[in-house]
Enzyme design. Structure first.
Site, PDB file in Angstrom:
ATOM      1  N   GLY A 126       0.849  -1.203   0.000  1.00 33.49           N
ATOM      2  CA  GLY A 126       0.000   0.000   0.000  1.00 33.49           C
ATOM      3  C   GLY A 126       0.879   1.246   0.000  1.00 33.49           C
ATOM      4  O   GLY A 126       1.825   1.333   0.781  1.00 33.49           O
ATOM      5  N   ALA A 152      15.396  10.916  -1.386  1.00 33.77           N
ATOM      6  CA  ALA A 152      16.562  10.826  -0.496  1.00 33.77           C
ATOM      7  C   ALA A 152      17.512   9.722  -0.960  1.00 33.77           C
ATOM      8  O   ALA A 152      18.731   9.874  -0.891  1.00 33.77           O
ATOM      9  CB  ALA A 152      16.092  10.581   0.939  1.00 33.77           C
ATOM     10  N   ARG A 197      19.308  11.086  -4.191  1.00 32.42           N
ATOM     11  CA  ARG A 197      20.246  12.186  -3.909  1.00 32.42           C
ATOM     12  C   ARG A 197      21.450  11.689  -3.095  1.00 32.42           C
ATOM     13  O   ARG A 197      22.565  12.159  -3.290  1.00 32.42           O
ATOM     14  CB  ARG A 197      19.534  13.306  -3.137  1.00 32.42           C
ATOM     15  CG  ARG A 197      18.461  13.993  -3.973  1.00 32.42           C
ATOM     16  CD  ARG A 197      18.912  15.371  -4.441  1.00 32.42           C
ATOM     17  NE  ARG A 197      18.035  15.877  -5.474  1.00 32.42           N
ATOM     18  CZ  ARG A 197      17.213  16.915  -5.343  1.00 32.42           C
ATOM     19  NH1 ARG A 197      17.137  17.546  -4.198  1.00 32.42           N
ATOM     20  NH2 ARG A 197      16.484  17.312  -6.361  1.00 32.42           N
ATOM     21  N   ASP A 251       5.315  -4.962   5.952  1.00 36.09           N
ATOM     22  CA  ASP A 251       5.781  -6.307   6.315  1.00 36.09           C
ATOM     23  C   ASP A 251       5.831  -7.276   5.124  1.00 36.09           C
ATOM     24  O   ASP A 251       6.756  -8.073   5.003  1.00 36.09           O
ATOM     25  CB  ASP A 251       4.968  -6.881   7.486  1.00 36.09           C
ATOM     26  CG  ASP A 251       3.475  -6.867   7.237  1.00 36.09           C
ATOM     27  OD1 ASP A 251       3.035  -6.279   6.226  1.00 36.09           O
ATOM     28  OD2 ASP A 251       2.740  -7.446   8.050  1.00 36.09           O
ATOM     29  N   THR A 253       4.477   2.580   5.391  1.00 36.15           N
ATOM     30  CA  THR A 253       3.078   2.120   5.417  1.00 36.15           C
ATOM     31  C   THR A 253       2.313   3.034   6.363  1.00 36.15           C
ATOM     32  O   THR A 253       2.864   3.469   7.378  1.00 36.15           O
ATOM     33  CB  THR A 253       2.950   0.658   5.900  1.00 36.15           C
ATOM     34  OG1 THR A 253       1.579   0.405   6.272  1.00 36.15           O
ATOM     35  CG2 THR A 253       3.803   0.348   7.120  1.00 36.15           C
ATOM     36  N   ILE A 254       1.059   3.311   6.030  1.00 34.04           N
ATOM     37  CA  ILE A 254       0.297   4.172   6.946  1.00 34.04           C
ATOM     38  C   ILE A 254      -0.076   3.417   8.233  1.00 34.04           C
ATOM     39  O   ILE A 254      -0.435   4.030   9.225  1.00 34.04           O
ATOM     40  CB  ILE A 254      -0.991   4.739   6.295  1.00 34.04           C
ATOM     41  CG1 ILE A 254      -1.966   3.631   5.903  1.00 34.04           C
ATOM     42  CG2 ILE A 254      -0.661   5.641   5.130  1.00 34.04           C
ATOM     43  CD1 ILE A 254      -3.380   4.142   5.637  1.00 34.04           C
ATOM     44  N   ASP A 255       0.024   2.064   8.194  1.00 31.24           N
ATOM     45  CA  ASP A 255      -0.482   1.272   9.319  1.00 31.24           C
ATOM     46  C   ASP A 255       0.397   1.322  10.575  1.00 31.24           C
ATOM     47  O   ASP A 255      -0.053   0.988  11.667  1.00 31.24           O
ATOM     48  CB  ASP A 255      -0.648  -0.192   8.914  1.00 31.24           C
ATOM     49  CG  ASP A 255      -1.809  -0.400   7.957  1.00 31.24           C
ATOM     50  OD1 ASP A 255      -2.539   0.576   7.692  1.00 31.24           O
ATOM     51  OD2 ASP A 255      -1.986  -1.533   7.475  1.00 31.24           O
ATOM     52  N   ASP A 268       2.618  -0.728  11.506  1.00 35.68           N
ATOM     53  CA  ASP A 268       2.646  -2.037  12.159  1.00 35.68           C
ATOM     54  C   ASP A 268       3.946  -2.797  11.910  1.00 35.68           C
ATOM     55  O   ASP A 268       3.936  -3.968  11.554  1.00 35.68           O
ATOM     56  CB  ASP A 268       1.447  -2.882  11.685  1.00 35.68           C
ATOM     57  CG  ASP A 268       1.419  -3.048  10.184  1.00 35.68           C
ATOM     58  OD1 ASP A 268       2.145  -2.319   9.482  1.00 35.68           O
ATOM     59  OD2 ASP A 268       0.682  -3.929   9.705  1.00 35.68           O
ATOM     60  N   ARG A 301     -17.621  15.530  13.161  1.00 35.84           N
ATOM     61  CA  ARG A 301     -18.132  15.960  14.466  1.00 35.84           C
ATOM     62  C   ARG A 301     -19.082  17.160  14.316  1.00 35.84           C
ATOM     63  O   ARG A 301     -20.092  17.259  15.012  1.00 35.84           O
ATOM     64  CB  ARG A 301     -16.987  16.305  15.417  1.00 35.84           C
ATOM     65  CG  ARG A 301     -17.477  16.629  16.818  1.00 35.84           C
ATOM     66  CD  ARG A 301     -16.338  16.838  17.762  1.00 35.84           C
ATOM     67  NE  ARG A 301     -15.610  15.622  18.080  1.00 35.84           N
ATOM     68  CZ  ARG A 301     -16.078  14.655  18.869  1.00 35.84           C
ATOM     69  NH1 ARG A 301     -17.276  14.747  19.387  1.00 35.84           N
ATOM     70  NH2 ARG A 301     -15.345  13.611  19.136  1.00 35.84           N
ATOM     71  N   ARG A 359      -5.472  -2.934   8.596  1.00 36.98           N
ATOM     72  CA  ARG A 359      -5.998  -4.291   8.407  1.00 36.98           C
ATOM     73  C   ARG A 359      -5.783  -5.161   9.647  1.00 36.98           C
ATOM     74  O   ARG A 359      -6.666  -5.851  10.087  1.00 36.98           O
ATOM     75  CB  ARG A 359      -5.301  -4.916   7.199  1.00 36.98           C
ATOM     76  CG  ARG A 359      -6.049  -6.062   6.628  1.00 36.98           C
ATOM     77  CD  ARG A 359      -5.450  -6.607   5.361  1.00 36.98           C
ATOM     78  NE  ARG A 359      -4.177  -6.015   4.978  1.00 36.98           N
ATOM     79  CZ  ARG A 359      -3.819  -5.797   3.729  1.00 36.98           C
ATOM     80  NH1 ARG A 359      -4.652  -6.066   2.769  1.00 36.98           N
ATOM     81  NH2 ARG A 359      -2.627  -5.321   3.442  1.00 36.98           N
ATOM     82  N   GLU A 401     -15.529   8.929  21.417  1.00 32.78           N
ATOM     83  CA  GLU A 401     -16.230   8.344  22.559  1.00 32.78           C
ATOM     84  C   GLU A 401     -15.672   6.945  22.858  1.00 32.78           C
ATOM     85  O   GLU A 401     -15.403   6.590  23.996  1.00 32.78           O
ATOM     86  CB  GLU A 401     -17.712   8.228  22.170  1.00 32.78           C
ATOM     87  CG  GLU A 401     -18.621   7.637  23.214  1.00 32.78           C
ATOM     88  CD  GLU A 401     -18.679   8.528  24.429  1.00 32.78           C
ATOM     89  OE1 GLU A 401     -18.648   9.747  24.240  1.00 32.78           O
ATOM     90  OE2 GLU A 401     -18.738   7.987  25.548  1.00 32.78           O
ATOM     91  N   HIS A 408      -9.520   5.036   1.237  1.00 33.31           N
ATOM     92  CA  HIS A 408      -8.200   5.339   0.678  1.00 33.31           C
ATOM     93  C   HIS A 408      -7.807   6.812   0.749  1.00 33.31           C
ATOM     94  O   HIS A 408      -6.667   7.150   0.431  1.00 33.31           O
ATOM     95  CB  HIS A 408      -8.115   4.828  -0.766  1.00 33.31           C
ATOM     96  CG  HIS A 408      -8.006   3.330  -0.811  1.00 33.31           C
ATOM     97  ND1 HIS A 408      -9.096   2.510  -0.640  1.00 33.31           N
ATOM     98  CD2 HIS A 408      -6.936   2.521  -0.961  1.00 33.31           C
ATOM     99  CE1 HIS A 408      -8.703   1.251  -0.700  1.00 33.31           C
ATOM    100  NE2 HIS A 408      -7.394   1.214  -0.902  1.00 33.31           N
ATOM    101  N   ARG A 423      -4.603   7.288   2.473  1.00 38.73           N
ATOM    102  CA  ARG A 423      -3.299   6.938   1.893  1.00 38.73           C
ATOM    103  C   ARG A 423      -2.727   8.048   1.004  1.00 38.73           C
ATOM    104  O   ARG A 423      -1.583   7.960   0.565  1.00 38.73           O
ATOM    105  CB  ARG A 423      -3.432   5.646   1.078  1.00 38.73           C
ATOM    106  CG  ARG A 423      -3.632   4.398   1.925  1.00 38.73           C
ATOM    107  CD  ARG A 423      -2.629   3.319   1.596  1.00 38.73           C
ATOM    108  NE  ARG A 423      -2.730   2.886   0.247  1.00 38.73           N
ATOM    109  CZ  ARG A 423      -3.266   1.724  -0.144  1.00 38.73           C
ATOM    110  NH1 ARG A 423      -3.751   0.893   0.756  1.00 38.73           N
ATOM    111  NH2 ARG A 423      -3.294   1.393  -1.398  1.00 38.73           N
TER     112      ARG A 423
HETATM  113  O1  F6P Z   1      -1.341  -1.699   4.264  1.00 38.28           O
HETATM  114  C1  F6P Z   1      -1.921  -0.448   4.209  1.00 38.28           C
HETATM  115  C2  F6P Z   1      -3.388  -0.552   3.930  1.00 38.28           C
HETATM  116  O2  F6P Z   1      -3.829   0.760   3.662  1.00 38.28           O
HETATM  117  C3  F6P Z   1      -4.250  -1.203   5.011  1.00 38.28           C
HETATM  118  O3  F6P Z   1      -4.523  -0.348   6.078  1.00 38.28           O
HETATM  119  C4  F6P Z   1      -5.455  -1.606   4.228  1.00 38.28           C
HETATM  120  O4  F6P Z   1      -6.124  -2.654   4.853  1.00 38.28           O
HETATM  121  C5  F6P Z   1      -4.871  -2.035   2.924  1.00 38.28           C
HETATM  122  O5  F6P Z   1      -3.659  -1.326   2.769  1.00 38.28           O
HETATM  123  C6  F6P Z   1      -5.761  -1.802   1.724  1.00 38.28           C
HETATM  124  O6  F6P Z   1      -5.112  -2.299   0.605  1.00 38.28           O
HETATM  125  P1  F6P Z   1      -5.616  -2.108  -0.891  1.00 38.28           P
HETATM  126  O7  F6P Z   1      -5.418  -0.669  -1.260  1.00 38.28           O
HETATM  127  O8  F6P Z   1      -4.738  -3.018  -1.684  1.00 38.28           O
HETATM  128  O9  F6P Z   1      -7.056  -2.494  -0.916  1.00 38.28           O
END
Ligand code: F6P
Length: 328
Positions: free
Chosen positions: A15, A26, A29, A107, A130-132, A134, A159, A176, A192, A258, A261
């Site tokens: 992703g 970077a 360069r 990963d 990765t935005i996750d 993880d 809100r 995910r 909340e 998305h 992202r």
């Molecule tokens: O791994 C980053 C991520 O944005 C997850 O948070 C999400 O579940 C997944 O990719 C979505 O992947 P795709 O864009 O392939 O559907």
């Protein structure tokens, strides 16, 4: 003795995340600075398999530090999971005279890179993008900070309308397998409740909490739900369940998807990408390999690819406690 590195390849995989362009810049360069050639492979492992690449010099990466997405494009390559696919990629790297690779991704990218380097003895350095968030071995991955800001900005807007209509909103955010985005954006946006895969809050506790807050005088509420939450229902079923059990609530669902992202990377992500990628090139030139560069306690540090993949880095449970206190 480690083979001398004359030419470094870079790619972005999995992703995409805001800051990947700053990372590519970077790498290119830093290579130029050290008189080392640099090439960029398109669409991650798929471009390596197809031999689809471009020469990158210092000027090829001008004006991309502020751009979201990745100029090298990204993909999740199924072919790279096969022995034949990886052999093709290795042959193409040889043909292109690429001595080492920098892999920017999550990963899945590092897992692929690890097998690839074991099979074909090509030095690899991983950069967490990765935005996750993880990945072990780093406090932050490239793109996570920008995604958090995007989510908080979106929830702030939700809100406003939630409050005008006295409504309850369920906002699904990405992640995910990990609740980092949900947990931090939830605290940042004053949610909340925050539902994440790492902690099963349970449906009954959710109902109790919503009921309590309604009785305490709250007229609108936000529940942030991580995409990977294991409560057993998707966000729409969850909302339906709550409405069926708490008919006083008028509830709506927003799936942010998305949008999280994309966008121009935050300053934090640009600096992070720059620092990690200068180090990635320097490690390769120094004869090091099969490492991931990470950011721990405000310092760039490397760990083995195994360590990066070992376990998901733990979420900060203290944030759940803080959220509980502050949503009173
Ligand atoms: O791994 C980053 C991520 O944005 C997850 O948070 C999400 O579940 C997944 O990719 C979505 O992947 P795709 O864009 O392939 O559907």
């Amino acid at each position: 003795m480690a083979k001398r590195i004359y030419r470094i390849g870079v790619m972005t995989s999995g992703g995409d995340s805001p800051g990947m362009n700053a990372a590519i810049r970077a790498v290119a360069r830093t290579c130029a600075y050290y008189n080392t050639q640099c090439v960029g492979f398109y669409r991650g492992f798929q471009g390596m398999i197809e031999g689809d690449y471009i020469e990158l010099d210092a000027r090829s990466v001008r004006n991309i530090i502020s751009r979201g997405g990745t100029i090298l494009k990204s993909a999740r390559s199924k072919d790279f999971f096969t022995v034949e696919g990886r052999k093709k990629a290795a042959d193409n790297l040889k043909r292109a005279k690429v001595d080492a690779m920098i892999l920017i991704g999550g990963d899945g990218t590092f897992r692929g890179g690890k097998i690839f380097s074991q099979e074909h003895h090509i030095p690899i350095i991983g950069v967490p993008g990765t935005i996750d968030n993880d990945i072990s071995g780093t406090n932050a991955t490239i793109g996570y900070d920008t995604a958090l800001n995007t989510v908080v900005e979106a929830i702030d807007k939700i809100r406003d309308t939630a409050s005008s209509h006295n409504r309850l909103f369920f906002v699904e955010v990405m992640g995910r397998d990990a609740g980092f985005i949900a947990l931090n954006s939830g605290v940042g946006a004053g949610a909340e409740e925050i539902l994440i895969p790492e902690e099963d809050l349970g449906l009954e506790r959710l109902l109790d909490s919503l009921e309590r807050s309604r009785r305490s005088g709250k007229t609108s509420s936000i529940v942030v739900v991580s995409e990977g939450d294991k409560i057993g229902k998707n966000v729409f079923e969850l909302a339906e369940y709550v409405i069926n059990n708490l008919p006083d609530y008028d509830a709506r669902v927003t799936v942010l998807g998305h949008i999280q992202r994309g966008g121009s990377p935050s300053c934090f992500d640009r600096v992070l990408a720059s620092r990690l990628c200068v180090k990635a090139v320097e490690l390769l030139l120094d004869g090091q390999q099969n490492l991931m560069v990470g950011f721990i306690n405000n310092k760039v540090q490397a760990c083995s690819l195994e360590e990066a993949l070992q376990s998901k880095h733990n979420i900060n449970k203290e944030l759940l406690r803080i959220s509980d206190i502050l949503s009173t």
